[in-house]
Motif scaffolding. Sequence first.
Motif, PDB file in Angstrom:
ATOM      1  N   SER A  91     -17.203  13.103 -21.978  1.00 23.98           N
ATOM      2  CA  SER A  91     -18.010  11.746 -22.220  1.00 23.98           C
ATOM      3  C   SER A  91     -18.444  11.496 -23.528  1.00 23.98           C
ATOM      4  CB  SER A  91     -19.230  11.619 -21.346  1.00 23.98           C
ATOM      5  OG  SER A  91     -20.171  12.258 -21.632  1.00 23.98           O
ATOM      6  N   GLY A  92     -18.052  12.673 -24.348  1.00 25.32           N
ATOM      7  CA  GLY A  92     -18.330  12.211 -25.800  1.00 25.32           C
ATOM      8  C   GLY A  92     -18.585  13.528 -26.503  1.00 25.32           C
ATOM      9  N   THR A  93     -18.874  13.496 -27.714  1.00 30.45           N
ATOM     10  CA  THR A  93     -19.245  14.554 -28.766  1.00 30.45           C
ATOM     11  C   THR A  93     -20.555  15.455 -27.969  1.00 30.45           C
ATOM     12  OG1 THR A  93     -18.770  13.667 -30.758  1.00 30.45           O
ATOM     13  CG2 THR A  93     -20.034  15.236 -31.019  1.00 30.45           C
ATOM     14  N   THR A  94     -21.528  14.636 -27.463  1.00 30.60           N
ATOM     15  CA  THR A  94     -22.773  15.447 -27.270  1.00 30.60           C
ATOM     16  C   THR A  94     -22.297  16.449 -25.839  1.00 30.60           C
ATOM     17  OG1 THR A  94     -24.076  13.529 -27.896  1.00 30.60           O
ATOM     18  CG2 THR A  94     -25.228  14.799 -26.154  1.00 30.60           C
ATOM     19  N   GLU A  95     -21.578  15.643 -25.036  1.00 34.59           N
ATOM     20  CA  GLU A  95     -21.257  16.610 -23.755  1.00 34.59           C
ATOM     21  C   GLU A  95     -20.386  17.626 -24.168  1.00 34.59           C
ATOM     22  OE1 GLU A  95     -18.505  15.158 -20.384  1.00 34.59           O
ATOM     23  OE2 GLU A  95     -19.798  16.388 -19.188  1.00 34.59           O
ATOM     24  N   HIS A 122     -28.892  15.943 -34.209  1.00 33.94           N
ATOM     25  CA  HIS A 122     -29.670  16.307 -33.492  1.00 33.94           C
ATOM     26  C   HIS A 122     -28.570  17.100 -32.120  1.00 33.94           C
ATOM     27  CE1 HIS A 122     -33.303  13.718 -34.543  1.00 33.94           C
ATOM     28  NE2 HIS A 122     -32.966  14.773 -35.387  1.00 33.94           N
ATOM     29  N   SER A 123     -27.573  16.427 -31.887  1.00 39.29           N
ATOM     30  CA  SER A 123     -26.840  16.841 -30.715  1.00 39.29           C
ATOM     31  C   SER A 123     -25.928  18.156 -31.018  1.00 39.29           C
ATOM     32  CB  SER A 123     -25.690  15.816 -30.399  1.00 39.29           C
ATOM     33  OG  SER A 123     -24.707  15.989 -31.289  1.00 39.29           O
ATOM     34  N   ASN A 124     -26.098  18.495 -32.452  1.00 40.94           N
ATOM     35  CA  ASN A 124     -25.587  19.731 -32.716  1.00 40.94           C
ATOM     36  C   ASN A 124     -26.672  20.932 -33.013  1.00 40.94           C
ATOM     37  OD1 ASN A 124     -23.157  21.499 -32.695  1.00 40.94           O
ATOM     38  ND2 ASN A 124     -22.467  20.982 -34.735  1.00 40.94           N
ATOM     39  N   HIS A 170     -18.093  18.256 -39.716  1.00 41.96           N
ATOM     40  CA  HIS A 170     -17.058  18.174 -40.762  1.00 41.96           C
ATOM     41  C   HIS A 170     -17.556  17.140 -41.745  1.00 41.96           C
ATOM     42  CE1 HIS A 170     -12.336  17.824 -41.238  1.00 41.96           C
ATOM     43  NE2 HIS A 170     -13.015  17.610 -42.249  1.00 41.96           N
ATOM     44  N   VAL A 171     -18.135  16.061 -41.236  1.00 40.41           N
ATOM     45  CA  VAL A 171     -18.925  14.801 -42.252  1.00 40.41           C
ATOM     46  C   VAL A 171     -20.277  14.708 -41.687  1.00 40.41           C
ATOM     47  CG1 VAL A 171     -18.849  12.406 -42.798  1.00 40.41           C
ATOM     48  CG2 VAL A 171     -16.786  13.952 -42.751  1.00 40.41           C
ATOM     49  N   SER A 172     -21.063  14.663 -42.611  1.00 35.93           N
ATOM     50  CA  SER A 172     -22.451  14.399 -42.011  1.00 35.93           C
ATOM     51  C   SER A 172     -22.941  13.009 -41.745  1.00 35.93           C
ATOM     52  CB  SER A 172     -23.481  14.635 -43.185  1.00 35.93           C
ATOM     53  OG  SER A 172     -24.690  13.855 -43.165  1.00 35.93           O
ATOM     54  N   GLY A 199     -16.678  16.705 -35.269  1.00 29.69           N
ATOM     55  CA  GLY A 199     -15.679  15.862 -35.751  1.00 29.69           C
ATOM     56  C   GLY A 199     -16.058  14.331 -35.621  1.00 29.69           C
ATOM     57  N   ALA A 200     -17.517  14.229 -34.986  1.00 31.82           N
ATOM     58  CA  ALA A 200     -17.683  12.880 -34.532  1.00 31.82           C
ATOM     59  C   ALA A 200     -17.620  11.663 -35.834  1.00 31.82           C
ATOM     60  CB  ALA A 200     -19.023  12.883 -34.026  1.00 31.82           C
ATOM     61  N   GLN A 201     -17.940  12.371 -36.819  1.00 26.44           N
ATOM     62  CA  GLN A 201     -18.167  11.482 -37.988  1.00 26.44           C
ATOM     63  C   GLN A 201     -17.075  11.526 -38.988  1.00 26.44           C
ATOM     64  OE1 GLN A 201     -19.931   8.472 -39.016  1.00 26.44           O
ATOM     65  NE2 GLN A 201     -21.254   9.734 -37.586  1.00 26.44           N
ATOM     66  N   ALA A 220     -15.331  15.295 -30.759  1.00 29.84           N
ATOM     67  CA  ALA A 220     -15.168  14.097 -31.258  1.00 29.84           C
ATOM     68  C   ALA A 220     -15.487  13.052 -30.203  1.00 29.84           C
ATOM     69  CB  ALA A 220     -14.077  13.424 -32.228  1.00 29.84           C
ATOM     70  N   SER A 221     -15.753  11.814 -30.570  1.00 30.51           N
ATOM     71  CA  SER A 221     -16.264  10.629 -29.686  1.00 30.51           C
ATOM     72  C   SER A 221     -15.318   9.463 -29.691  1.00 30.51           C
ATOM     73  CB  SER A 221     -17.614  10.234 -29.632  1.00 30.51           C
ATOM     74  OG  SER A 221     -18.590  11.213 -29.513  1.00 30.51           O
ATOM     75  N   ALA A 222     -14.743   8.934 -28.862  1.00 30.87           N
ATOM     76  CA  ALA A 222     -13.695   7.694 -28.989  1.00 30.87           C
ATOM     77  C   ALA A 222     -14.521   6.443 -29.571  1.00 30.87           C
ATOM     78  CB  ALA A 222     -13.213   7.523 -27.597  1.00 30.87           C
ATOM     79  N   HIS A 223     -15.709   6.378 -29.149  1.00 30.11           N
ATOM     80  CA  HIS A 223     -16.493   4.911 -29.606  1.00 30.11           C
ATOM     81  C   HIS A 223     -16.612   5.073 -31.097  1.00 30.11           C
ATOM     82  CE1 HIS A 223     -20.485   6.426 -30.583  1.00 30.11           C
ATOM     83  NE2 HIS A 223     -20.267   7.273 -29.784  1.00 30.11           N
ATOM     84  N   LYS A 224     -16.372   6.050 -32.009  1.00 27.28           N
ATOM     85  CA  LYS A 224     -16.364   5.932 -33.449  1.00 27.28           C
ATOM     86  C   LYS A 224     -15.148   5.953 -33.948  1.00 27.28           C
ATOM     87  CE  LYS A 224     -20.765   8.297 -33.874  1.00 27.28           C
ATOM     88  NZ  LYS A 224     -21.661   9.626 -33.869  1.00 27.28           N
TER      89      LYS A 224
HETATM   90  C1  LIG Z   1     -22.276  10.224 -33.219  1.00 22.62           C
HETATM   91  C2  LIG Z   1     -22.448  11.787 -33.782  1.00 22.62           C
HETATM   92  C3  LIG Z   1     -22.861  12.624 -32.576  1.00 22.62           C
HETATM   93  C4  LIG Z   1     -23.045  12.047 -31.350  1.00 22.62           C
HETATM   94  O1  LIG Z   1     -22.007  11.574 -30.534  1.00 22.62           O
HETATM   95  P1  LIG Z   1     -22.090  11.082 -29.196  1.00 22.62           P
HETATM   96  O2  LIG Z   1     -20.915   9.989 -29.102  1.00 22.62           O
HETATM   97  O3  LIG Z   1     -23.247  10.086 -29.168  1.00 22.62           O
HETATM   98  O4  LIG Z   1     -22.304  11.819 -28.173  1.00 22.62           O
HETATM   99  C5  LIG Z   1     -22.586  13.701 -33.020  1.00 22.62           C
HETATM  100  N1  LIG Z   1     -22.578  14.263 -34.331  1.00 22.62           N
HETATM  101  C6  LIG Z   1     -22.380  13.617 -35.125  1.00 22.62           C
HETATM  102  C7  LIG Z   1     -21.822  14.045 -36.645  1.00 22.62           C
HETATM  103  C8  LIG Z   1     -22.148  11.880 -34.888  1.00 22.62           C
HETATM  104  O5  LIG Z   1     -21.997  11.392 -36.118  1.00 22.62           O
END
Ligand SMILES: *Cc1c(COP(=O)(O)O)cnc(C)c1O
Length: 403
Positions: A91-95, A122-124, A170-172, A199-201, A220-224
């Motif tokens: 479901s995304g990076t967090t999961e 925070h999710s990491n 990877h990127v803050s 790699g979300a960012q 990574a997350s698709a929504h970004k």
């Molecule tokens: C957005 C983000 C997350 C969390 O992604 P979700 O899509 O909310 O799970 C984690 N790490 C980084 C670096 C982010 O930018």
Amino acid sequence: MLDIQKIRKDFPILSREVNGKPLIYFDNAATSQTPQQVIDCIVDYYSRYNANIHRGVHTLSQEATDAYEEARIKIQQHFNAAKPYEIILTSGTTESINLVANGFASLLKKGDEIIVSALEHHSNIVPWQMLCEHVGATMKVIPMFENGQLDMETYVSLLNKNTKLVFCNHVSNALGIINPVKFIIDKAHEVGAAVLIDGAQSSPHIKADVQALDVDFYVASAHKICGPTGVGLLYGKEDWLNKLPPYKGGGEMIDQVTFEKTTFAGLPHKFEAGTPNICGVIAFGVALDYMNDIGFEEIGAYEHELLVHATEKLLAIGDVTIYGTGDKTAVISFNIENIHPYDIGTIIDKLGIAVRTGHHCAQPIMDFYKIPGTVRASFSFYNTKEEIDTFIEAIKRAKKMLS
Ligand SMILES: *Cc1c(COP(=O)(O)O)cnc(C)c1O
């Protein structure tokens, strides 16, 4: 050269108004906007072939299954994973991070050490803290310098034979700093530790090659990345994914079930219990196609121009502090002397401009700088220099009103 006006026409939301002004969307690091191609894909899915996957023999189910598995292959190719089943759809990076953290609970023991960076979302941080408490492992932190860069010398000194895992983005997301992930991965491997890179960012700006990085896990997350919310990926090396136990029990992830014992399905299904976000995954594939058609090199080069332009103009206003310098994506995290970031965000919203204010889910960074938060303007390839100029005028106005 990108044809920005043509690209902007792909994003219906960019032509709306907010508070009577044309929307200027500079909150791309929180979520990106969605091109018509992705919206069309979602409408097409629910209009023509909505069905559950991997289960039915009927035509709709076959079509949905094929489209879902084709999307997995697009994602695999995009990140250059060796095998399609090394891509776990989540479901995304967090999961994705929680899946790995949960799995490592059965692989770690008391006295083991894990390392995270000071720049984490925070999710990491939280899932690893929960893991450490659970197994009695110790968490160490790679410190950061005033300029937002991570201290690699200290990192190397933290590594030892007890280090089992290293986690770093990877990127803050708070500062936009691009971290030296290849170095981090290679050094961790020297002591036999696994590495998870968030790699979300980075994924909206940089096309990561997981094999070239030799990374163990990449998320990574698709929504970004111009895709829908509620979808993401976990890349894991096959060996690691086989070592980790399933994360969620349910349908789809089993081989045989009796009340005495269940045997689990192979990869990737072992980690994909229940009905996934089928439409979202298919739309994620379309979003990656869309961005690859434009080209990540072109996107990176253009966004860098926006970053340079905005940085110059912003500093020229005076009394501005920008946090994080050096190799960055198109993110500016800043404050104006004696003005609360929230107040700036509120005033410029009245002028139609969307930025993020606050701690950006990275409170330890804010503590480091001893600030409550920042104003974060994050740009995408569909933004323009004209929008930045309007934003600068708005910031000047806010500064005048608030000082
Ligand atoms: C957005 C983000 C997350 C969390 O992604 P979700 O899509 O909310 O799970 C984690 N790490 C980084 C670096 C982010 O930018």
